[in-house]
Scaffold this motif. Structure first.
Motif, PDB file in Angstrom:
ATOM      1  N   PRO A 147       4.523 -17.207  -1.033  1.00  0.00           N
ATOM      2  CA  PRO A 147       5.959 -16.884  -1.071  1.00  0.00           C
ATOM      3  C   PRO A 147       6.551 -16.664   0.319  1.00  0.00           C
ATOM      4  N   ILE A 148       7.816 -16.990   0.441  1.00  0.00           N
ATOM      5  CA  ILE A 148       8.582 -16.648   1.636  1.00  0.00           C
ATOM      6  C   ILE A 148       9.002 -15.191   1.497  1.00  0.00           C
ATOM      7  N   THR A 149       8.793 -14.382   2.530  1.00  0.00           N
ATOM      8  CA  THR A 149       9.148 -12.970   2.452  1.00  0.00           C
ATOM      9  C   THR A 149       9.803 -12.523   3.757  1.00  0.00           C
ATOM     10  N   THR A 150      10.264 -11.265   3.756  1.00  0.00           N
ATOM     11  CA  THR A 150      10.765 -10.650   4.979  1.00  0.00           C
ATOM     12  C   THR A 150       9.708  -9.779   5.645  1.00  0.00           C
ATOM     13  N   GLY A 151       8.521  -9.641   5.036  1.00  0.00           N
ATOM     14  CA  GLY A 151       7.388  -9.007   5.700  1.00  0.00           C
ATOM     15  C   GLY A 151       7.125  -7.553   5.374  1.00  0.00           C
ATOM     16  N   GLU A 152       8.021  -6.883   4.629  1.00  0.00           N
ATOM     17  CA  GLU A 152       7.811  -5.451   4.337  1.00  0.00           C
ATOM     18  C   GLU A 152       7.002  -5.295   3.042  1.00  0.00           C
ATOM     19  N   PHE A 153       5.720  -5.604   3.093  1.00  0.00           N
ATOM     20  CA  PHE A 153       4.909  -5.666   1.884  1.00  0.00           C
ATOM     21  C   PHE A 153       4.642  -4.296   1.257  1.00  0.00           C
ATOM     22  N   ASP A 154       4.915  -3.212   1.980  1.00  0.00           N
ATOM     23  CA  ASP A 154       4.800  -1.876   1.384  1.00  0.00           C
ATOM     24  C   ASP A 154       5.774  -1.706   0.220  1.00  0.00           C
ATOM     25  N   LEU A 155       6.791  -2.546   0.156  1.00  0.00           N
ATOM     26  CA  LEU A 155       7.819  -2.450  -0.881  1.00  0.00           C
ATOM     27  C   LEU A 155       7.587  -3.430  -2.026  1.00  0.00           C
ATOM     28  N   LEU A 156       6.351  -3.917  -2.158  1.00  0.00           N
ATOM     29  CA  LEU A 156       6.026  -4.876  -3.211  1.00  0.00           C
ATOM     30  C   LEU A 156       4.974  -4.298  -4.147  1.00  0.00           C
ATOM     31  N   THR A 157       5.285  -4.287  -5.442  1.00  0.00           N
ATOM     32  CA  THR A 157       4.344  -3.847  -6.465  1.00  0.00           C
ATOM     33  C   THR A 157       4.174  -4.969  -7.486  1.00  0.00           C
ATOM     34  N   ILE A 158       2.924  -5.382  -7.698  1.00  0.00           N
ATOM     35  CA  ILE A 158       2.620  -6.485  -8.604  1.00  0.00           C
ATOM     36  C   ILE A 158       1.629  -5.999  -9.650  1.00  0.00           C
ATOM     37  N   GLY A 159       1.955  -6.196 -10.927  1.00  0.00           N
ATOM     38  CA  GLY A 159       1.074  -5.778 -12.006  1.00  0.00           C
ATOM     39  C   GLY A 159      -0.007  -6.799 -12.304  1.00  0.00           C
ATOM     40  N   ASP A 160      -0.789  -6.523 -13.326  1.00  0.00           N
ATOM     41  CA  ASP A 160      -1.858  -7.435 -13.749  1.00  0.00           C
ATOM     42  C   ASP A 160      -1.260  -8.725 -14.324  1.00  0.00           C
ATOM     43  N   ASP A 161      -1.990  -9.818 -14.146  1.00  0.00           N
ATOM     44  CA  ASP A 161      -1.691 -11.100 -14.807  1.00  0.00           C
ATOM     45  C   ASP A 161      -0.350 -11.709 -14.416  1.00  0.00           C
ATOM     46  N   VAL A 162       0.187 -11.334 -13.271  1.00  0.00           N
ATOM     47  CA  VAL A 162       1.437 -11.932 -12.794  1.00  0.00           C
ATOM     48  C   VAL A 162       1.151 -13.351 -12.308  1.00  0.00           C
TER      49      VAL A 162
END
Length: 421
Positions: free
Chosen positions: A259-274
């Protein structure tokens, strides 16, 4: 041949061609978009001028089509077209354009930011340099070398040097990406630190530098270089994102193109099976604030989709291909959304909210309402086959995939060395 006004900011990822027909105004901002005078209409190739006006902006994955213009002070939303500029030109869309985000001063970039990025890049070349040092210091039984230019050329063309030349290529292809990312992660935790949701302090040079470094060090290309060696879709990619600060669940299917992002990965939460589709985009920050993105268990972010700051995809929610999840939206459990019309997607299925007439507000959702742990309803065929071993056919293990990937990279490096030999 393009006409580009003073102060225009254009993403290096933007697709611009047929330059003589391109006109970009002063202080315009072009994201990862398509600005091309070329097109096909009714089986015929067409060429027509394209124009982006002064102080206008074009959002990520948007298209400026032939014979159209984006007027002055007009802002296209992500995933839209210049054909519908009148319905997608709200000024708020400029806040999601990475080219409009505030940056540290040139002085701060020159004397602090760029030395850090240069140092990380330089460290990644150490493995190849070690092979060069080994080659130069090797005993070649030639005490009088370098007395003349022909001696030097004879030394360089010695056939015994061929393994070293190939080794340098192999080190750059298979080792350098890991060394670069290790250095970037060290900078992340030693210099940049964690990002928190909330307003951005645009007056602080240090805060602006933190965001600038995160975007530069953790660009899609830099992450892609590592994931191609780890196996693009598998658990080791989740481990990498955890090292960058993200919270990532189990059995996540990562895309072939990260994915293209802005780089602040502390603000990303991903659950199971996404499940992710290729070339999707996740933006955690605007010009004014940073917001968390949450993807609940079993949710699906399809190809070329864009998720804006503060958004939440509920359990088993689907954001279809080329679709936009606007800032602060909650897509309810099991719902299906598609496209971008006026900066908003269209709801195809309501999911579990039978009485739902539209989207819900993400800020109204409590944390305990967000389902991050997977169950039988979130489990996908990929997770069943690869992680649980429930496929009716043979599934190659991750170790084989990584070994094969490294073998392919080494083989390609060797082939690319042939012109030097």
């Amino acid at each position: 041949g393009a006409k580009i006004g003073q102060g225009a900011r254009i993403s290096i990822e933007a697709e611009i061609a047929e330059y003589d027909l391109v006109n970009i105004g002063k202080d315009a901002a072009i994201e990862y978009a398509n600005v091309r005078p070329f097109g096909v209409d009714k089986g015929c190739i067409i060429l027509g001028p394209v124009s982006v006006g002064d102080r206008a902006s074009v959002g990520v994955r948007s298209v400026v089509a032939p014979f159209t213009a984006v007027p002055n002070d007009t802002h296209l939303s992500p995933l839209t077209s210049s054909y519908v500029v009148d319905r997608n030109s709200d000024e708020k869309h400029a806040h999601y354009n990475r080219r409009t985000l505030p940056e540290p001063s040139l002085l701060m970039q020159t004397f602090v930011g760029r030395p850090i990025t240069f140092l990380v890049a330089a460290i990644s070349h150490i493995p190849a340099l070690l092979i060069v040092v080994w080659m130069v210091s090797y005993a070649w039984d030639n005490k009088d070398r370098f007395r003349t230019m022909s001696d030097l050329m004879e030394w360089l063309c010695d056939a015994r040097r061929i393994p070293f030349y190939i080794g340098i290529r192999i080190a750059r292809a298979t080792v350098a990406p890991f060394v670069y990312m290790a250095g970037a992660i060290l900078v992340k935790w030693a210099v940049i630190g964690r990002f928190e949701a909330g307003p951005r302090d645009k007056t602080s040079e240090w805060e602006l530098l933190r965001h600038w470094l995160a975007m530069k060090l953790f660009s899609r290309e830099n992450i892609q270089n590592v994931t191609e060696l780890l196996g693009r879709h598998y658990e080791l990619v989740s481990v990498l994102y955890r090292l960058l600060g993200a919270k990532v669940g189990k059995r996540v299917f990562w895309p072939g193109h990260q994915p293209i992002t802005t780089g602040e990965f502390d603000l990303l939460t991903i659950g199971d099976d996404v499940v992710f589709g290729s070339r999707s985009a996740l933006f955690f920050t605007t010009a004014n604030s940073c917001e968390r993105i949450s993807l609940c268990a079993g949710s699906n972010v399809s190809d070329n989709s864009v998720v804006l700051p503060g958004s939440i995809l509920g359990k088993n929610a689907v954001l279809g291909s080329n679709s936009l999840c606007p800032e602060g939206w909650y897509l309810p459990e099991g719902s299906v959304w598609l496209g971008c019309h006026g900066g908003e997607p269209m709801m195809l299925e309501r999911g579990v909210e039978a009485d739902l007439g539209g989207h819900m507000i993400a800020s109204e959702m409590r944390t305990e309402q967000l389902v991050m742990e997977g169950d039988n309803s979130t489990l996908r065929p990929f997770g069943k086959a690869f992680y649980l071993g429930q496929a009716t056919y043979r599934v190659l293990p991750l170790s084989f995939i990584i070994a094969f990937t490294f073998f392919a990279k080494v083989l390609i490096a060797c082939v690319h060395s042939f012109p030097l030999l």
